[in-house]
Design a protein around this motif. Structure first.
Motif, PDB file in Angstrom:
ATOM      1  N   VAL A 140       5.240   7.148   0.557  1.00  0.00           N
ATOM      2  CA  VAL A 140       6.232   6.072   0.605  1.00  0.00           C
ATOM      3  C   VAL A 140       5.486   4.772   0.316  1.00  0.00           C
ATOM      4  N   VAL A 141       6.042   3.927  -0.549  1.00  0.00           N
ATOM      5  CA  VAL A 141       5.425   2.630  -0.830  1.00  0.00           C
ATOM      6  C   VAL A 141       5.781   1.669   0.302  1.00  0.00           C
ATOM      7  N   VAL A 142       4.801   0.912   0.765  1.00  0.00           N
ATOM      8  CA  VAL A 142       4.995  -0.049   1.852  1.00  0.00           C
ATOM      9  C   VAL A 142       4.706  -1.442   1.306  1.00  0.00           C
ATOM     10  N   THR A 143       5.694  -2.335   1.423  1.00  0.00           N
ATOM     11  CA  THR A 143       5.531  -3.717   0.993  1.00  0.00           C
ATOM     12  C   THR A 143       5.494  -4.614   2.226  1.00  0.00           C
ATOM     13  N   LEU A 144       4.469  -5.441   2.301  1.00  0.00           N
ATOM     14  CA  LEU A 144       4.272  -6.340   3.434  1.00  0.00           C
ATOM     15  C   LEU A 144       4.819  -7.722   3.105  1.00  0.00           C
ATOM     16  N   ASP A 145       5.015  -8.545   4.111  1.00  0.00           N
ATOM     17  CA  ASP A 145       5.493  -9.912   3.904  1.00  0.00           C
ATOM     18  C   ASP A 145       4.430 -10.806   3.279  1.00  0.00           C
ATOM     19  N   ARG A 146       3.158 -10.467   3.509  1.00  0.00           N
ATOM     20  CA  ARG A 146       2.064 -11.281   2.975  1.00  0.00           C
ATOM     21  C   ARG A 146       0.888 -10.366   2.661  1.00  0.00           C
ATOM     22  N   ALA A 147       0.007 -10.834   1.798  1.00  0.00           N
ATOM     23  CA  ALA A 147      -1.183 -10.069   1.448  1.00  0.00           C
ATOM     24  C   ALA A 147      -2.083  -9.922   2.671  1.00  0.00           C
ATOM     25  N   GLN A 148      -2.668  -8.754   2.824  1.00  0.00           N
ATOM     26  CA  GLN A 148      -3.562  -8.481   3.948  1.00  0.00           C
ATOM     27  C   GLN A 148      -4.795  -7.749   3.449  1.00  0.00           C
ATOM     28  N   THR A 149      -5.867  -7.838   4.207  1.00  0.00           N
ATOM     29  CA  THR A 149      -7.063  -7.058   3.932  1.00  0.00           C
ATOM     30  C   THR A 149      -6.895  -5.730   4.647  1.00  0.00           C
ATOM     31  N   PHE A 168       0.862  -1.178   0.000  1.00  0.00           N
ATOM     32  CA  PHE A 168       0.000   0.000   0.000  1.00  0.00           C
ATOM     33  C   PHE A 168       0.897   1.226   0.000  1.00  0.00           C
ATOM     34  N   VAL A 169       0.281   2.396  -0.091  1.00  0.00           N
ATOM     35  CA  VAL A 169       1.022   3.651  -0.086  1.00  0.00           C
ATOM     36  C   VAL A 169       0.767   4.355   1.236  1.00  0.00           C
ATOM     37  N   LEU A 170       1.845   4.750   1.901  1.00  0.00           N
ATOM     38  CA  LEU A 170       1.762   5.536   3.121  1.00  0.00           C
ATOM     39  C   LEU A 170       1.857   6.999   2.716  1.00  0.00           C
ATOM     40  N   SER A 171       0.907   7.795   3.186  1.00  0.00           N
ATOM     41  CA  SER A 171       0.836   9.203   2.818  1.00  0.00           C
ATOM     42  C   SER A 171       0.907  10.070   4.065  1.00  0.00           C
TER      43      SER A 171
END
Length: 154
Positions: free
Chosen positions: A105-114, A81-84
């Motif tokens: 800032v783009v945020v990449t997670l370890d796994r897909a989340q809702t 997701f994008v952190l604003s």
């Protein structure tokens, strides 16, 4: 008259068992990495574009924590997701890094989340990546990323 030890064995063993718990009781901030604010991301904004701040350059590759808002995601469940800096009503991805807003800032997670409510303040912790990058899966371009990240509402 015989007196027992000041710390009977059972009491000493109980206290020894609490030592690991005391270490866990330290504030989570100690493990979260350096705090990084949006106003600290860039040293200058000029005709040649954005220049990373000295702080960002020094923290590249390290764990940092940022506070902001989750921009509305493209789909309900995703791995990024994008952190604003401020709440947004639309997704802020741009066509190139030349058009990159200095407040995301783009945020990449370890796994897909809702994802949840986009206008609630959150705190994100992840490894800071610096420099232009095009995501091979989505084609999105980013200048700054927090990878392996986690987030929580604040």
């Amino acid at each position: 008259m015989t007196t027992g030890p000041l710390f009977p064995r059972r009491r000493l063993l109980r206290l020894a068992g609490l030592v690991p718990l005391a270490a866990l009781a330290r504030p989570l901030r100690a493990f979260a990495g350096e705090a990084l604010a949006f106003k600290e991301l860039y040293g200058s904004v000029g005709v040649l574009g954005l220049t990373f701040s000295d702080k960002v350059k020094a923290l590249a590759g390290q764990t940092v924590t940022m506070r902001g808002f989750m921009a509305p995601p493209l789909k309900a469940e995703a791995k990024f997701f994008v952190l604003s800096e401020i709440p947004l009503s639309i997704c802020p991805f741009c066509s190139s890094d030349a058009d990159w807003p200095d407040t995301i800032v783009v945020v990449t997670l370890d796994r897909a989340q809702t994802f949840t409510q986009a206008n609630a303040p959150i705190e994100v912790t992840g490894r800071l990546e610096v420099g232009s990058r095009t995501d091979p899966e989505t084609g999105f371009v980013s200048l700054l990323r927090l990878t392996g990240a986690s987030f929580r509402k604040v």
